[in-house]
Design an enzyme around this catalytic site. Sequence first.
Site, PDB file in Angstrom:
ATOM      1  N   SER A 132       0.791  -1.249  -0.123  1.00 54.22           N
ATOM      2  CA  SER A 132       0.032  -0.075  -0.009  1.00 54.22           C
ATOM      3  C   SER A 132       0.914   1.182  -0.013  1.00 54.22           C
ATOM      4  CB  SER A 132      -0.910   0.102   1.064  1.00 54.22           C
ATOM      5  OG  SER A 132      -0.132  -0.061   2.392  1.00 54.22           O
ATOM      6  N   ASP A 154       3.834  -1.104  12.009  1.00 54.43           N
ATOM      7  CA  ASP A 154       5.136  -1.406  12.391  1.00 54.43           C
ATOM      8  C   ASP A 154       5.683  -0.067  12.574  1.00 54.43           C
ATOM      9  OD1 ASP A 154       7.800  -1.907  12.598  1.00 54.43           O
ATOM     10  OD2 ASP A 154       7.783  -3.268  11.060  1.00 54.43           O
TER      11      ASP A 154
END
Length: 254
Positions: A132, A154
């Site tokens: 993405s 993350d």
Amino acid sequence: MEPPKSNNSARLPRKRFYRARAHSNPLSDSHFPVPITPSQVDYSYHFPYFFPSEGTSDSNGMAIDQKIRFADIGCGFGGLLVGLSILFPDILMIGMELRDKVTEYVKERILALRAANPGHQYENISVVRTNSMKYIPNYFEKGQLLKMFFLFPDPHFKEKNHRRRVISPHLLDEYAYALQVGGIIYTITDVEELGEWMRSCLEDHPLFEAIAEEELKVDQVVKLLASATEEGQKVARNGGQTFRAVYKRIAVAH
């Protein structure tokens, strides 16, 4: 929450057979098909009940928005998609996940839920393996999306890796392009520094504006942010704290 299965229902996949690394490097090259333009996204593949392929029967004429409107970026094992599907049965939504094994799990989970539940539940959710951070414009037209979700991304703790963070000033330009005016970005994390980073990026961007707490209290989506995903449930079990930032796409800065 997924409803109980009947005796003849399909068996849900087991996560332990689909485990993968917690995170992947979003800057690395991966080999998977990517549509050249949003018009090439195959809706009949993702939502066959509503978009039957040529030669198959009609979709019963059910009224549904004809484009994907919700995107869960880094959808993990699909918990948010499942929860949102029940809340918004007439909205098409897709999860975008880079890890191949995790993507395969979500695919199998959705197929099993569709088979196990009557009334064509879960037909409005799907998943795609993609990056993405590179390909948002390949999937969504300008102003197509109503909601984007970034749940427990993350943190990329090291400063040299901050460029890998899924919320950043330059990526917010792309998210602003895909969101219609009034569309909403939802973010949450259990890492305070990342939470401050995401809030700061959104606060400083001229096309996003913080949503008032009073509005968030009546937003039925907000409660899912911390409870629907595996990561959120783990944080809750461990008594951890979460940091949320929810911003609205605006036309111009006030």
